[in-house]
Design a protein around this motif. Structure first.
Motif, PDB file in Angstrom:
ATOM      1  N   THR A  69       0.896  -1.173   0.000  1.00 25.85           N
ATOM      2  CA  THR A  69       0.000   0.000   0.000  1.00 25.85           C
ATOM      3  C   THR A  69       0.923   1.209   0.000  1.00 25.85           C
ATOM      4  O   THR A  69       1.372   1.617  -1.043  1.00 25.85           O
ATOM      5  CB  THR A  69      -0.947  -0.026   1.223  1.00 25.85           C
ATOM      6  OG1 THR A  69      -0.173  -0.167   2.403  1.00 25.85           O
ATOM      7  CG2 THR A  69      -1.970  -1.139   1.093  1.00 25.85           C
ATOM      8  N   SER A  70       1.286   1.694   1.173  1.00 27.87           N
ATOM      9  CA  SER A  70       2.362   2.675   1.315  1.00 27.87           C
ATOM     10  C   SER A  70       2.378   3.112   2.760  1.00 27.87           C
ATOM     11  O   SER A  70       1.453   2.821   3.533  1.00 27.87           O
ATOM     12  CB  SER A  70       2.169   3.884   0.401  1.00 27.87           C
ATOM     13  OG  SER A  70       1.360   4.834   1.072  1.00 27.87           O
ATOM     14  N   ASN A  71       3.435   3.837   3.092  1.00 28.41           N
ATOM     15  CA  ASN A  71       3.551   4.317   4.476  1.00 28.41           C
ATOM     16  C   ASN A  71       2.678   5.556   4.725  1.00 28.41           C
ATOM     17  O   ASN A  71       2.771   6.165   5.784  1.00 28.41           O
ATOM     18  CB  ASN A  71       5.024   4.565   4.811  1.00 28.41           C
ATOM     19  CG  ASN A  71       5.760   3.246   4.956  1.00 28.41           C
ATOM     20  OD1 ASN A  71       5.285   2.341   5.641  1.00 28.41           O
ATOM     21  ND2 ASN A  71       6.890   3.108   4.304  1.00 28.41           N
ATOM     22  N   LEU A  72       1.831   5.893   3.739  1.00 31.32           N
ATOM     23  CA  LEU A  72       0.823   6.936   3.984  1.00 31.32           C
ATOM     24  C   LEU A  72      -0.279   6.391   4.886  1.00 31.32           C
ATOM     25  O   LEU A  72      -1.065   7.146   5.454  1.00 31.32           O
ATOM     26  CB  LEU A  72       0.181   7.365   2.660  1.00 31.32           C
ATOM     27  CG  LEU A  72       1.111   8.023   1.646  1.00 31.32           C
ATOM     28  CD1 LEU A  72       0.352   8.311   0.348  1.00 31.32           C
ATOM     29  CD2 LEU A  72       1.667   9.325   2.224  1.00 31.32           C
ATOM     30  N   PHE A  73      -0.340   5.050   4.986  1.00 37.80           N
ATOM     31  CA  PHE A  73      -1.431   4.399   5.727  1.00 37.80           C
ATOM     32  C   PHE A  73      -0.881   3.513   6.840  1.00 37.80           C
ATOM     33  O   PHE A  73       0.325   3.231   6.884  1.00 37.80           O
ATOM     34  CB  PHE A  73      -2.273   3.548   4.761  1.00 37.80           C
ATOM     35  CG  PHE A  73      -2.719   4.324   3.547  1.00 37.80           C
ATOM     36  CD1 PHE A  73      -3.646   5.352   3.673  1.00 37.80           C
ATOM     37  CD2 PHE A  73      -2.180   4.060   2.304  1.00 37.80           C
ATOM     38  CE1 PHE A  73      -4.034   6.094   2.563  1.00 37.80           C
ATOM     39  CE2 PHE A  73      -2.558   4.793   1.194  1.00 37.80           C
ATOM     40  CZ  PHE A  73      -3.487   5.817   1.314  1.00 37.80           C
ATOM     41  N   GLN A  74      -1.752   3.050   7.702  1.00 40.02           N
ATOM     42  CA  GLN A  74      -1.361   2.057   8.701  1.00 40.02           C
ATOM     43  C   GLN A  74      -0.995   0.766   7.975  1.00 40.02           C
ATOM     44  O   GLN A  74      -1.664   0.384   7.013  1.00 40.02           O
ATOM     45  CB  GLN A  74      -2.538   1.753   9.646  1.00 40.02           C
ATOM     46  CG  GLN A  74      -3.153   2.970  10.312  1.00 40.02           C
ATOM     47  CD  GLN A  74      -2.241   3.596  11.343  1.00 40.02           C
ATOM     48  OE1 GLN A  74      -1.553   2.879  12.076  1.00 40.02           O
ATOM     49  NE2 GLN A  74      -2.207   4.913  11.392  1.00 40.02           N
ATOM     50  N   THR A 279       9.659   4.471  -0.154  1.00 39.10           N
ATOM     51  CA  THR A 279       8.410   3.950  -0.715  1.00 39.10           C
ATOM     52  C   THR A 279       8.148   2.516  -0.270  1.00 39.10           C
ATOM     53  O   THR A 279       7.059   2.176   0.171  1.00 39.10           O
ATOM     54  CB  THR A 279       8.474   3.982  -2.257  1.00 39.10           C
ATOM     55  OG1 THR A 279       8.630   5.335  -2.655  1.00 39.10           O
ATOM     56  CG2 THR A 279       7.194   3.414  -2.874  1.00 39.10           C
ATOM     57  N   TYR A 280       9.186   1.671  -0.403  1.00 38.37           N
ATOM     58  CA  TYR A 280       8.959   0.233  -0.209  1.00 38.37           C
ATOM     59  C   TYR A 280       9.162  -0.271   1.209  1.00 38.37           C
ATOM     60  O   TYR A 280       8.859  -1.430   1.482  1.00 38.37           O
ATOM     61  CB  TYR A 280       9.898  -0.552  -1.123  1.00 38.37           C
ATOM     62  CG  TYR A 280       9.562  -0.441  -2.584  1.00 38.37           C
ATOM     63  CD1 TYR A 280       8.287  -0.766  -3.046  1.00 38.37           C
ATOM     64  CD2 TYR A 280      10.517  -0.020  -3.498  1.00 38.37           C
ATOM     65  CE1 TYR A 280       7.984  -0.668  -4.385  1.00 38.37           C
ATOM     66  CE2 TYR A 280      10.218   0.078  -4.842  1.00 38.37           C
ATOM     67  CZ  TYR A 280       8.948  -0.243  -5.283  1.00 38.37           C
ATOM     68  OH  TYR A 280       8.637  -0.147  -6.609  1.00 38.37           O
ATOM     69  N   GLY A 281       9.727   0.544   2.092  1.00 38.14           N
ATOM     70  CA  GLY A 281      10.082   0.037   3.417  1.00 38.14           C
ATOM     71  C   GLY A 281       8.878  -0.493   4.172  1.00 38.14           C
ATOM     72  O   GLY A 281       7.885   0.213   4.347  1.00 38.14           O
ATOM     73  N   GLY A 282       8.988  -1.739   4.623  1.00 34.85           N
ATOM     74  CA  GLY A 282       7.935  -2.313   5.464  1.00 34.85           C
ATOM     75  C   GLY A 282       6.649  -2.610   4.742  1.00 34.85           C
ATOM     76  O   GLY A 282       5.558  -2.410   5.287  1.00 34.85           O
ATOM     77  N   THR A 283       6.723  -3.107   3.521  1.00 34.02           N
ATOM     78  CA  THR A 283       5.490  -3.493   2.818  1.00 34.02           C
ATOM     79  C   THR A 283       4.849  -4.685   3.529  1.00 34.02           C
ATOM     80  O   THR A 283       5.548  -5.454   4.214  1.00 34.02           O
ATOM     81  CB  THR A 283       5.764  -3.932   1.363  1.00 34.02           C
ATOM     82  OG1 THR A 283       6.596  -5.103   1.409  1.00 34.02           O
ATOM     83  CG2 THR A 283       6.429  -2.849   0.550  1.00 34.02           C
ATOM     84  N   PRO A 284       3.550  -4.888   3.327  1.00 31.01           N
ATOM     85  CA  PRO A 284       2.926  -6.083   3.909  1.00 31.01           C
ATOM     86  C   PRO A 284       3.663  -7.357   3.486  1.00 31.01           C
ATOM     87  O   PRO A 284       3.876  -8.259   4.309  1.00 31.01           O
ATOM     88  CB  PRO A 284       1.499  -6.047   3.331  1.00 31.01           C
ATOM     89  CG  PRO A 284       1.239  -4.584   3.119  1.00 31.01           C
ATOM     90  CD  PRO A 284       2.558  -3.998   2.683  1.00 31.01           C
ATOM     91  N   LEU A 285       4.098  -7.423   2.235  1.00 32.09           N
ATOM     92  CA  LEU A 285       4.784  -8.635   1.771  1.00 32.09           C
ATOM     93  C   LEU A 285       6.122  -8.826   2.485  1.00 32.09           C
ATOM     94  O   LEU A 285       6.421  -9.930   2.981  1.00 32.09           O
ATOM     95  CB  LEU A 285       4.995  -8.555   0.249  1.00 32.09           C
ATOM     96  CG  LEU A 285       5.613  -9.780  -0.407  1.00 32.09           C
ATOM     97  CD1 LEU A 285       4.792 -11.035  -0.131  1.00 32.09           C
ATOM     98  CD2 LEU A 285       5.748  -9.573  -1.923  1.00 32.09           C
ATOM     99  N   GLY A 286       6.923  -7.780   2.555  1.00 29.78           N
ATOM    100  CA  GLY A 286       8.221  -7.877   3.230  1.00 29.78           C
ATOM    101  C   GLY A 286       8.046  -8.235   4.701  1.00 29.78           C
ATOM    102  O   GLY A 286       8.795  -9.057   5.249  1.00 29.78           O
TER     103      GLY A 286
END
Ligand SMILES: Cc1ncc(COP(=O)(O)O)c(C=O)c1O
Length: 403
Positions: A69-74, A279-286
């Motif tokens: 999603t992104s770090n704009l959201f929880q 942008t990608y840090g801490g994605t749900p997938l990661g």
């Protein structure tokens, strides 16, 4: 077999003439179906071994549910991973990126914020000779290896270098440089061949004391030593201390790219919205990959690393001690130190079906998956010892074989 780097890939690596198509635990299989005992684990990455079922399932399920999603959201999985890492490490909060270098960049930025908060306008970090911290401009400047820096000047300001394992050198810097704000150090130096301080993890305690005395941040780069590699979840846990800043990556995702910068004590609450991001840090997938990896590590792999590390270390001393071979390191981060340069061993071992890294010319750097079994550990010692004996004392090895 394609041996050379194709012209469409930048030749940043001198690649070996082998490609792998499949893995299982400590084993890799090449395009011809040949099986290799992997003592590299993707350079200290795949602690749970190749194609770990739990991690594969977590990645597959999360990939078919929500990748990013992104770090704009929880991001609830990010929160869960931060909770888990903080519980295991004793740290207070985490920032997620995608690599080790990024984790260290965040640490360097934190040290600078810390300095500015104290009114220091040229905040300076003490770094070590023979260290490795990454390939971005700030992390290659922090790295203590001229080859990594060559051609990339001007380097970044704000670093002072001292020899590793030399507290007196740090005290000398403290006495003359009022701009020091932090020490950045690997608990065991990895890329330079698994180098450990003379009094082992006691060095970390001495660094903790000197940082406390001068109100500096102790920043530990556990990108390689973390996630169970040394037989504890983090290497500083052997020393009974807590750093102010902790960076980790490599083994955190078992091959899925993820890194973390954690803070405690006086480094807590330095970052505020807008100060750092990715942008990608801490994605749900990661995070799903890392949570499954941590589950596997905590369910026995970390303890296994301590036990198998001792078994392998004892095995090499038993088999090769008479040839002047020594072993340095902890857990399954071991440097087998030969009395002469041995880079040829990489190709010799590969032909024989064993994957090795040789660092600093005379150090076999063993970083096998932490899930290695006793039988596999014994096989590793037997096969590598035979190669090393033949390499160091070919006549004696032949005589023994024919006796
Ligand atoms: C101690 C240490 N720090 C930082 C890095 C850089 O990590 P990455 O290659 O993921 O950027 C490495 C990689 O080898 C490392 O061993």
């Amino acid at each position: 077999m394609t041996a050379l780097t194709p012209p469409t890939l930048m030749p940043t690596y001198a690649r070996q003439p082998v490609a792998f198509v499949r893995g299982e635990g400590v084993w890799l299989y090449d395009t011809d179906g040949k099986r290799y005992l992997d003592t590299t684990a993707g350079i200290a990455v795949c602690g749970l071994g190749h194609a770990h079922a739990g991690v594969a399932k977590a990645i597959a399920e999360q990939a078919s549910t929500l990748v990013h999603t992104s770090n704009l959201f929880q991001v609830p999985l990010q929160q869960q991973l931060a909770d888990k890492l903080c519980a295991v490490s004793g740290m207070n909060s985490a920032f997620f990126g995608n690599s080790g270098a990024e984790a260290n960049e965040a640490a360097i930025k934190l040290a600078r914020l810390y300095g500015h908060k104290k009114g220091i306008t040229l905040p300076t970090i003490i770094v070590m000779e023979n260290s490795f911290h990454g390939r971005t401009m700030a992390t290659l400047t922090a790295t203590g290896n001229a080859k990594v820096q060559e051609g990339f000047g001007p380097l970044v300001q704000g670093f002072e270098r001292v020899p590793f394992d030399d507290i007196a050198a740090i005290e000398a810097v403290a006495a003359r440089n009022p701009n020091i704000v932090a020490i950045l150090v690997e608990p065991i130096q990895g890329e330079s061949g698994v180098r450990m301080a003379k009094n082992g993890f006691g060095y970390l305690k001495a660094l903790r004391d000197i940082c406390d005395q001068h109100d500096w941040l102790l920043m530990l780069d556990e990108i390689q030593t973390g996630n169970g590699r040394t037989g504890r979840y983090f290497a500083y846990q052997h020393a009974g201390i807590l750093p102010d800043v902790l960076t980790t990556a490599k083994g955190l995702g078992n091959g899925f790219p993820i890194g973390a910068t954690l803070v405690a004590g006086k480094a807590t609450e330095l970052f505020s919205p807008g100060k750092h991001g990715t942008t990608y840090g801490g994605t749900p997938l990661g995070c799903a990959a890392a949570l499954a990896t941590m589950d596997g590590l905590l369910a026995g792999a970390v303890d296994n690393a301590a036990i198998m590390g001792q078994r392998i270390r004892d095995g090499f001393i038993r088999e090769l001690g008479d040839l002047g071979v020594t072993v340095e390191g902890a857990g399954l981060m071991l440097g087998v130190v030969l009395p002469k340069p041995c880079t040829e061993l990489v190709a010799i071992a590969r032909d024989a079906g064993v994957l090795l890294i040789v660092s600093a010319e005379n150090r076999i750097r063993l970083l096998p998956p932490l899930v290695i079994t006793a039988a596999e550990a014994d096989e590793l010692v037997t096969r590598i010892s035979a190669m090393v004996r033949e390499f160091l004392a070919p006549a004696a090895a032949t005589n023994e074989a024919s006796a």
